[in-house]
Design a protein around this motif. Structure first.
Motif, short mmCIF file in Angstrom:
data_model
loop_
_atom_site.label_atom_id
_atom_site.label_comp_id
_atom_site.label_asym_id
_atom_site.label_seq_id
_atom_site.Cartn_x
_atom_site.Cartn_y
_atom_site.Cartn_z
N GLU A 1 0.95 -1.24 0.05
CA GLU A 1 0.02 -0.10 0.02
C GLU A 1 0.82 1.16 0.07
OE1 GLU A 1 -3.64 1.97 2.60
OE2 GLU A 1 -2.30 0.80 3.31
N ALA A 2 2.11 1.16 0.73
CA ALA A 2 2.71 2.50 0.95
C ALA A 2 3.45 2.74 -0.48
CB ALA A 2 3.75 2.35 2.26
N PHE A 3 3.92 1.78 -1.10
CA PHE A 3 4.64 1.76 -2.54
C PHE A 3 3.52 2.27 -3.28
CE2 PHE A 3 6.12 0.15 -6.41
CZ PHE A 3 7.53 0.73 -6.39
N VAL A 4 2.47 1.64 -3.26
CA VAL A 4 1.29 1.95 -4.51
C VAL A 4 1.01 3.58 -4.28
CG1 VAL A 4 -0.88 1.81 -5.12
CG2 VAL A 4 0.56 -0.26 -4.94
N LEU A 5 0.85 3.87 -3.02
CA LEU A 5 0.30 5.23 -2.75
C LEU A 5 1.35 6.21 -3.22
CD1 LEU A 5 -1.42 4.93 0.77
CD2 LEU A 5 -2.67 5.47 -1.68
N THR A 6 2.64 6.01 -2.95
CA THR A 6 3.59 7.16 -3.12
C THR A 6 4.58 6.95 -4.35
OG1 THR A 6 5.26 5.81 -2.11
CG2 THR A 6 4.16 7.09 -0.71
N GLN A 7 4.51 5.59 -4.97
CA GLN A 7 5.38 5.54 -6.49
C GLN A 7 4.52 5.51 -7.41
OE1 GLN A 7 8.87 5.84 -5.75
NE2 GLN A 7 7.72 6.36 -3.65
N LEU A 8 3.34 4.88 -7.29
CA LEU A 8 2.51 4.70 -8.47
C LEU A 8 1.33 5.47 -8.71
CD1 LEU A 8 2.20 0.79 -8.35
CD2 LEU A 8 3.75 2.31 -9.38
N MET A 9 1.08 6.15 -7.35
CA MET A 9 -0.14 7.15 -7.37
C MET A 9 0.32 8.57 -7.36
SD MET A 9 -3.42 4.84 -5.79
CE MET A 9 -4.51 5.80 -6.32
N GLY A 10 1.40 8.73 -6.67
CA GLY A 10 2.08 10.05 -6.59
C GLY A 10 1.67 10.83 -5.51
N LEU A 11 1.03 10.31 -4.36
CA LEU A 11 0.94 10.90 -3.33
C LEU A 11 2.13 11.40 -2.27
CD1 LEU A 11 -2.01 10.08 -3.56
CD2 LEU A 11 -2.32 9.61 -1.48
N PRO A 12 2.10 12.68 -1.92
CA PRO A 12 3.31 12.92 -1.07
C PRO A 12 3.24 12.12 0.28
CG PRO A 12 1.86 14.74 -1.54
CD PRO A 12 1.10 13.72 -2.26
N TYR A 13 4.57 11.64 0.67
CA TYR A 13 4.50 10.86 1.99
C TYR A 13 3.75 11.14 3.24
CZ TYR A 13 8.49 8.36 -0.14
OH TYR A 13 9.13 7.39 -1.11
N ALA A 14 3.67 12.56 3.19
CA ALA A 14 2.93 12.96 4.27
C ALA A 14 1.26 12.40 4.13
CB ALA A 14 2.96 14.48 4.70
N GLU A 15 0.81 12.62 3.04
CA GLU A 15 -0.61 12.35 2.55
C GLU A 15 -0.78 10.94 2.72
OE1 GLU A 15 -2.66 14.08 -0.70
OE2 GLU A 15 -1.67 16.15 0.01
N ALA A 16 0.08 10.09 2.34
CA ALA A 16 0.16 8.59 2.39
C ALA A 16 0.25 7.89 3.65
CB ALA A 16 1.41 7.94 1.49
N ALA A 17 0.75 8.75 4.70
CA ALA A 17 0.95 8.39 6.25
C ALA A 17 -0.39 8.68 6.59
CB ALA A 17 2.04 9.21 6.82
N ALA A 18 -0.94 10.02 6.36
CA ALA A 18 -2.25 10.35 7.03
C ALA A 18 -3.44 9.30 6.55
CB ALA A 18 -2.79 11.71 6.63
N LEU A 19 -3.24 8.84 5.10
CA LEU A 19 -4.18 8.02 4.75
C LEU A 19 -4.06 6.58 5.48
CD1 LEU A 19 -6.50 7.44 2.72
CD2 LEU A 19 -4.83 6.99 1.07
N SER A 20 -2.86 6.15 5.75
CA SER A 20 -2.52 4.88 6.09
C SER A 20 -2.59 4.74 7.78
CB SER A 20 -1.21 4.31 5.67
OG SER A 20 -1.10 4.38 4.38
N GLY A 21 -2.64 6.14 8.35
CA GLY A 21 -2.81 6.01 9.96
C GLY A 21 -1.39 5.62 10.39
N CYS A 22 -0.37 6.24 10.09
CA CYS A 22 0.98 5.88 10.61
C CYS A 22 2.14 7.14 10.43
CB CYS A 22 1.71 4.45 9.98
SG CYS A 22 2.00 4.65 8.10
N PRO A 23 2.99 7.09 11.06
CA PRO A 23 3.99 8.32 10.88
C PRO A 23 4.58 8.27 9.48
CG PRO A 23 4.43 7.02 13.07
CD PRO A 23 3.64 6.25 12.13
N VAL A 24 4.92 9.62 8.83
CA VAL A 24 5.83 9.62 7.83
C VAL A 24 7.00 8.64 7.67
CG1 VAL A 24 6.90 11.27 6.13
CG2 VAL A 24 4.68 12.00 7.38
N GLY A 25 7.73 8.57 8.71
CA GLY A 25 8.80 7.80 8.77
C GLY A 25 8.54 6.32 8.42
N THR A 26 7.38 5.98 9.01
CA THR A 26 7.04 4.38 8.67
C THR A 26 6.71 4.14 7.16
OG1 THR A 26 6.23 4.40 11.00
CG2 THR A 26 5.37 2.75 9.29
#
Length: 205
Positions: free
Chosen positions: A149-174
């Protein structure tokens, strides 16, 4: 594999998201043209996302439809505090979770997930990079759900890490850690499968 099939070369991801968010806000006000633009702009992203998250590929289109029905019914509560893309994907995530909970309560007819076929159908054919996308879909199946999910959101769908983190409910570092581990695993799998195969663009560091 860009996150929006209608994006032109001169548009940045941020400007595209701004346009989509503006359409969502206009749709909230009852503009039918804005509703159509909003749905058309994000339909492919939603189909990809629910197909990646769901183990039932046959339900990908239904899940996407459910997502948009939920979103359009909730537009009056959308205030533009986040991008409309992130807001919609959060709704898609809940739709998938609800679907999986429902499916868990009844017998499965098949234990062979074919979500890759559903995602492949959502890809534009005959375009540069399509073959890479098919290769990548096969490799992604081996990843743990959270890393995929993290890879799809950021690398394939282009979401910023911060938005992917908010969507996944975890810290940006995670999220960053999951993406890094996912990329390393995918590169290793690619090398094991066919050392002569060129890595898809999405795996470039």
């Amino acid at each position: 594999m860009g996150s929006n099939g209608s994006r032109s070369g001169g548009e940045t991801a941020a400007s595209v998201d701004e346009s989509i968010t503006a359409w969502a806000l206009a749709a909230r006000g009852g503009d039918p043209d804005a509703v159509e633009r909003f749905v058309r702009a994000l339909h492919r992203d939603v189909v990809r996302y629910v197909a990646y998250l769901s183990a039932d590929p046959q339900a990908a289109d239904d899940l996407a439809q459910d997502t948009f029905l939920r979103a359009l019914g909730s537009l009056h509560r959308f205030e533009g505090r986040c991008s409309a893309r992130t807001w919609l994907l959060a709704i898609a995530r809940r739709a998938v979770v609800d679907s999986l909970r429902y499916a868990a309560a009844r017998p499965r007819l098949s234990d062979v997930p074919d979500w890759r076929l559903a995602v492949e159908r959502a890809q534009p054919r005959g375009l540069p990079g399509f073959d890479d996308g098919v290769v990548l879909l096969d490799l992604l199946a081996a990843l743990p759900d959270e890393r995929r999910e993290a890879f799809v959101l950021t690398q394939l769908m282009g979401l910023p890490y911060a938005e992917a983190a908010a969507l996944s409910g975890c810290p940006v570092g995670t999220v960053r850690s999951r993406v890094a581990r996912a990329r390393a695993t995918l590169m290793d799998l690619l090398a094991e499968t066919d050392p002569l195969t060129t890595a898809p663009a999405a795996l470039a560091a």
